[in-house]
Structures are given as C-alpha cells and as structure tokens.
Design an enzyme around this catalytic site. Sequence first.
Site, PDB file in Angstrom:
ATOM      1  N   GLY A  83      -3.577   5.218  -7.012  1.00 64.12           N
ATOM      2  CA  GLY A  83      -4.624   5.944  -7.883  1.00 64.12           C
ATOM      3  C   GLY A  83      -4.901   7.596  -7.455  1.00 64.12           C
ATOM      4  O   GLY A  83      -5.795   8.132  -8.077  1.00 64.12           O
ATOM      5  N   LYS A 138      -6.500  -4.276 -12.690  1.00 60.34           N
ATOM      6  CA  LYS A 138      -7.895  -4.037 -12.104  1.00 60.34           C
ATOM      7  C   LYS A 138      -8.889  -4.319 -12.854  1.00 60.34           C
ATOM      8  O   LYS A 138      -8.888  -5.083 -13.877  1.00 60.34           O
ATOM      9  CB  LYS A 138      -7.899  -2.522 -11.290  1.00 60.34           C
ATOM     10  CG  LYS A 138      -6.681  -2.434 -10.622  1.00 60.34           C
ATOM     11  CD  LYS A 138      -6.635  -1.144  -9.972  1.00 60.34           C
ATOM     12  CE  LYS A 138      -5.318  -0.833  -8.858  1.00 60.34           C
ATOM     13  NZ  LYS A 138      -5.272   0.241  -8.131  1.00 60.34           N
ATOM     14  N   SER A 179       0.658   5.079  -7.781  1.00 59.34           N
ATOM     15  CA  SER A 179       1.065   6.013  -8.436  1.00 59.34           C
ATOM     16  C   SER A 179       2.341   6.247  -9.170  1.00 59.34           C
ATOM     17  O   SER A 179       3.052   7.164  -9.537  1.00 59.34           O
ATOM     18  CB  SER A 179       0.717   7.509  -7.951  1.00 59.34           C
ATOM     19  OG  SER A 179      -0.605   7.751  -7.582  1.00 59.34           O
ATOM     20  N   ASN A 215      -1.312  -4.338 -12.679  1.00 58.97           N
ATOM     21  CA  ASN A 215      -2.585  -4.725 -12.283  1.00 58.97           C
ATOM     22  C   ASN A 215      -3.340  -3.983 -12.934  1.00 58.97           C
ATOM     23  O   ASN A 215      -3.678  -2.476 -12.848  1.00 58.97           O
ATOM     24  CB  ASN A 215      -2.514  -4.453 -10.772  1.00 58.97           C
ATOM     25  CG  ASN A 215      -3.915  -4.568 -10.053  1.00 58.97           C
ATOM     26  OD1 ASN A 215      -4.763  -5.260 -10.782  1.00 58.97           O
ATOM     27  ND2 ASN A 215      -4.038  -4.423  -8.873  1.00 58.97           N
ATOM     28  N   GLU A 226      -7.482  -2.725  -2.156  1.00 62.75           N
ATOM     29  CA  GLU A 226      -8.850  -2.221  -2.622  1.00 62.75           C
ATOM     30  C   GLU A 226      -9.733  -3.502  -2.266  1.00 62.75           C
ATOM     31  O   GLU A 226     -10.549  -3.534  -1.782  1.00 62.75           O
ATOM     32  CB  GLU A 226      -9.010  -2.407  -3.955  1.00 62.75           C
ATOM     33  CG  GLU A 226      -8.331  -0.939  -4.380  1.00 62.75           C
ATOM     34  CD  GLU A 226      -7.875  -0.852  -5.896  1.00 62.75           C
ATOM     35  OE1 GLU A 226      -7.967  -1.658  -6.828  1.00 62.75           O
ATOM     36  OE2 GLU A 226      -6.817   0.247  -5.963  1.00 62.75           O
TER      37      GLU A 226
END
Length: 253
Positions: free
Chosen positions: A176, A13, A216, A11, A100
């Site tokens: 993250g 982002k 992570s 991903n 998110e």
Amino acid sequence: MSFRRKIVAGNWKMNNSLAEALTLVDGVIAHLDPNTITEVIICPSYAVLAPIHAHLQGMPKIRLGAQNCSEFNSGAYTGEVSAQMITSVGCQYVIVGHSERRTYCNESSEQLTQKMKRALENKLHPIFCIGENLEERNGAKHFDIVKGQLKNVLSTFSLHDLKELLIAYEPVWAIGTGVTATSAQAQEMHAFIRKTISELFSVDFANTLPILYGGSCNALNAKELFACKDVDGGLIGGASLKAEDFCKIISSF
Ligand code: 13P
C-alpha cells in the site's frame, strides 16, 4: 518466467459493499482474457462471499478465497468466521498470516499454525503470507525474519499436509505504499524462500510450490516482477479493486 502454475490473487481487504463487489466481479469477467493460462483468485470480505460465489457460477476460471479464518472450529467466538463456514460458501482458498493481521490483530505463529490446521482440515488451499518490515530490511534481518516465519508455522506440518499450499512474499514496506520491491529484490527473496522450503521439506516440493509476490504490484510493474524465475504470480491489493488493472496483471506473464 517459471514452469510452475501461474496465479494472480486479489486481496480486496476491507473494501466494497455488496453492490460494489458484484460490479467489480462483472468488470473482471468482462476484461478477463478467456484464454488466460493464469489461475485467478479473488478474496472479497466475508460479508459478500456467498453472493459472489453465486454470481460466479459458470465462471470456473475465477476462484474464491477468504482473507482470514478462525483458529477454532466453532463455538463462542463472537465475530469470528470458521474455515468450515468459508468452505460452505464456496471458497477454495484462504489467506493466512497477512501482515495487516499480524500487526493489527497480533496474530502469532502459534495462532497461524492453528489457522493453517483448520484451513487444511476443511480442504482450503492456504495462501500463507510472510515478509519483513522496513526496519528489519534496513537492519539486514530480512532473510532471518522470513525464514523464521516459514519455520515457525510450516515445520508443524508434513509434506502431505501442505500439497495445496501457496506462499505470498509481501514485504511490509511495499504494501500500500506505492514502493514496490525491485525485481532483483523479489527474485532474491523468492529464491531464498524456495531454498528454505527445500531444506524444510524437499527439493521437488520447493520446485513446484507457487510463490506469489505482493506489495504495490500493479498493471505497470507486474510484467517485470512476473518475469523473475522464482516469482509465480502476485497477491494484489489496491490494483485488484480496478477490474481493468487486475486483468492486465493477470495477463502479465
Ligand atoms: P497492495 O497491492 O495494495 O500494496 O497490497 C498488497 C497486499 O497486501 C496484498 O495482500
């Protein structure tokens, strides 16, 4: 390690210009083990999906996904992108319900149900994201939260509808942050998700459903996470932006 499909999805982002995205794809192609048994998916931004699809011609091992889709089919929804548009530029997958988006865009279970419908109508394979935040885990509510997220969206669908479903367990506190779930925490939750799916649908379906871990996950910890019985791969954020690391993760089974 499980007997199910092994899948690693990146991903990206909101990262990478077109030139950067093409360079990253070239890097992944260069570092990818040609004999890998892992299914590889990359999810770049909408803006670069079409050129990346063109760039990936002749690379059937790398599939394309979008990071979101609209809950609507078409119409006056400025800035939105429909599932049909995503399909038309070569995507086979779409992420639905990333934390998110749940957090920053207030996406509700009702909206996610509609997004899932649009995705399935357009023959996209949804990567449905679930996961608790830190407060919920510290308050020992994580199982209830995850069960609610699954039930609130998936119970609208039939087993037949969901045969292309993938689930990604992404604990919000691990995204993250550099703090990953331990393999024991990941295994415990993945087994719980599988049990919940078997109660909602069937044991056979639950046993074949790929459940990816995200949060992570990197080239150093992927092997231990992927060795867990109920972890079938990963949804990778930061580490998917570095071709060598991403390919190491792909080879971590
Ligand atoms: P990180 O791998 O950067 O923690 O992100 C995980 C994620 O959100 C993937 O969807």
